[in-house]
Design a protein around this motif. Structure first.
Motif, mmCIF file in Angstrom:
data_model
loop_
_atom_site.group_PDB
_atom_site.id
_atom_site.type_symbol
_atom_site.label_atom_id
_atom_site.label_comp_id
_atom_site.label_asym_id
_atom_site.label_seq_id
_atom_site.Cartn_x
_atom_site.Cartn_y
_atom_site.Cartn_z
ATOM 1 N N VAL A 1 0.848 -1.383 0.092
ATOM 2 C CA VAL A 1 -0.187 0.054 0.093
ATOM 3 C C VAL A 1 0.881 1.153 0.076
ATOM 4 O O VAL A 1 0.447 2.414 -0.637
ATOM 5 N N ILE A 2 1.976 1.345 0.767
ATOM 6 C CA ILE A 2 3.077 2.347 0.677
ATOM 7 C C ILE A 2 3.233 2.505 -0.759
ATOM 8 O O ILE A 2 3.660 3.750 -1.110
ATOM 9 N N ALA A 3 3.869 1.652 -1.336
ATOM 10 C CA ALA A 3 4.218 1.499 -2.577
ATOM 11 C C ALA A 3 3.244 2.108 -3.590
ATOM 12 O O ALA A 3 3.613 3.050 -4.372
ATOM 13 N N TYR A 4 2.007 1.711 -3.396
ATOM 14 C CA TYR A 4 1.002 2.282 -4.178
ATOM 15 C C TYR A 4 0.671 3.510 -4.121
ATOM 16 O O TYR A 4 0.639 4.635 -4.938
ATOM 17 N N VAL A 5 0.907 4.135 -2.753
ATOM 18 C CA VAL A 5 0.411 5.585 -2.502
ATOM 19 C C VAL A 5 1.712 6.443 -2.999
ATOM 20 O O VAL A 5 1.466 7.245 -3.639
ATOM 21 N N LEU B 1 -1.693 0.470 -11.835
ATOM 22 C CA LEU B 1 -1.623 0.521 -10.282
ATOM 23 C C LEU B 1 -1.271 -0.732 -9.937
ATOM 24 O O LEU B 1 -0.679 -1.262 -9.066
ATOM 25 N N SER B 2 -2.365 -1.727 -10.323
ATOM 26 C CA SER B 2 -2.027 -3.139 -9.546
ATOM 27 C C SER B 2 -1.170 -3.932 -9.903
ATOM 28 O O SER B 2 -0.510 -3.591 -11.041
ATOM 29 N N ASP B 3 -0.572 -4.785 -8.892
ATOM 30 C CA ASP B 3 0.541 -5.479 -8.956
ATOM 31 C C ASP B 3 0.250 -6.857 -8.486
ATOM 32 O O ASP B 3 -0.367 -7.094 -7.414
ATOM 33 N N ASP B 4 0.655 -8.025 -8.982
ATOM 34 C CA ASP B 4 0.464 -9.097 -8.658
ATOM 35 C C ASP B 4 1.307 -9.603 -7.440
ATOM 36 O O ASP B 4 0.824 -10.630 -6.790
ATOM 37 N N ASP B 5 2.503 -9.003 -7.443
ATOM 38 C CA ASP B 5 3.337 -9.522 -6.318
ATOM 39 C C ASP B 5 3.252 -8.501 -5.016
ATOM 40 O O ASP B 5 2.849 -7.300 -5.310
ATOM 41 N N ARG C 1 13.478 -2.840 -0.243
ATOM 42 C CA ARG C 1 13.970 -3.067 -1.598
ATOM 43 C C ARG C 1 12.937 -3.384 -2.624
ATOM 44 O O ARG C 1 12.991 -2.814 -3.395
ATOM 45 N N GLY C 2 11.950 -4.022 -2.028
ATOM 46 C CA GLY C 2 10.707 -4.297 -2.974
ATOM 47 C C GLY C 2 10.011 -3.259 -3.267
ATOM 48 O O GLY C 2 9.502 -3.008 -4.373
ATOM 49 N N VAL C 3 9.927 -2.544 -2.277
ATOM 50 C CA VAL C 3 9.313 -0.927 -2.457
ATOM 51 C C VAL C 3 10.027 -0.153 -3.866
ATOM 52 O O VAL C 3 9.402 0.178 -4.461
ATOM 53 N N PHE C 4 11.291 -0.200 -3.735
ATOM 54 C CA PHE C 4 11.980 0.760 -4.480
ATOM 55 C C PHE C 4 12.026 -0.075 -5.853
ATOM 56 O O PHE C 4 11.799 0.638 -6.865
ATOM 57 N N GLU C 5 11.916 -1.241 -6.069
ATOM 58 C CA GLU C 5 12.038 -2.047 -7.236
ATOM 59 C C GLU C 5 10.633 -1.808 -8.032
ATOM 60 O O GLU C 5 10.520 -1.493 -9.109
ATOM 61 N N ALA C 6 9.559 -1.860 -7.276
ATOM 62 C CA ALA C 6 8.297 -1.862 -7.703
ATOM 63 C C ALA C 6 8.134 -0.461 -7.977
ATOM 64 O O ALA C 6 7.545 -0.238 -9.159
ATOM 65 N N LEU C 7 8.475 0.477 -7.437
ATOM 66 C CA LEU C 7 8.290 1.947 -7.657
ATOM 67 C C LEU C 7 9.209 2.270 -8.922
ATOM 68 O O LEU C 7 8.578 3.013 -9.978
#
Length: 135
Positions: A5-9, A68-72, A78-84
């Motif tokens: 959710v933080i990554a989405y925001v 916006l949606s992501d399956d992972d 680290r995952g937040v930065f990679e997704a962003l």
């Protein structure tokens, strides 16, 4: 709060901010170009500029929302930065492609107008002369 959710925001805030900034920049600097394309018709240039900005917002906000949606699920920082980085990179590429497409289309319109202006004689014809008959 879940890291996903933080990554989405963060993704939404940065993507919307980038879209608004690019749209305002293109609108402000593109007005002069549109005025030239439309042969100095300022009212028409402003109207076309506004329509282009609205279309730009609709397409980009729609893309941001769909992407916006992501399956992972994001499990660590680290995952937040990679997704962003992946999501924002794609958004930036889409913004750039849309900008280049707009400039390409407007440049084609501008070149067509310049070709038409060159085909018109600078002075209207003064009269007509019949061709000479070959004997």
């Amino acid at each position: 709060m879940d890291r996903t959710v933080i990554a989405y925001v963060i993704y939404l805030v940065v993507s919307i901010g980038l879209t608004v900034w690019v749209a305002r920049t293109l609108s402000r600097n593109g007005r002069v170009f549109l005025s030239d394309v439309l042969h100095g018709d300022e009212k028409l240039a402003d109207a076309v500029n506004h329509l282009l900005v609205v279309g730009f917002y609709l397409v980009n906000f729609g893309f941001v929302a769909l992407y916006l949606s992501d399956d992972d699920t994001v499990t660590d920082t680290r995952g937040v930065f990679e997704a962003l980085s992946a999501k924002l990179g794609v958004v930036l590429l889409v913004l750039g492609v849309m900008h280049l497409a707009n400039v390409y289309v407007l440049n084609r319109i501008r070149r067509r107008g310049m070709m038409q202006r060159e085909q018109n004689p600078p002075v209207p014809p003064q009269g007509w002369t019949a061709p000479a008959v070959q004997a």
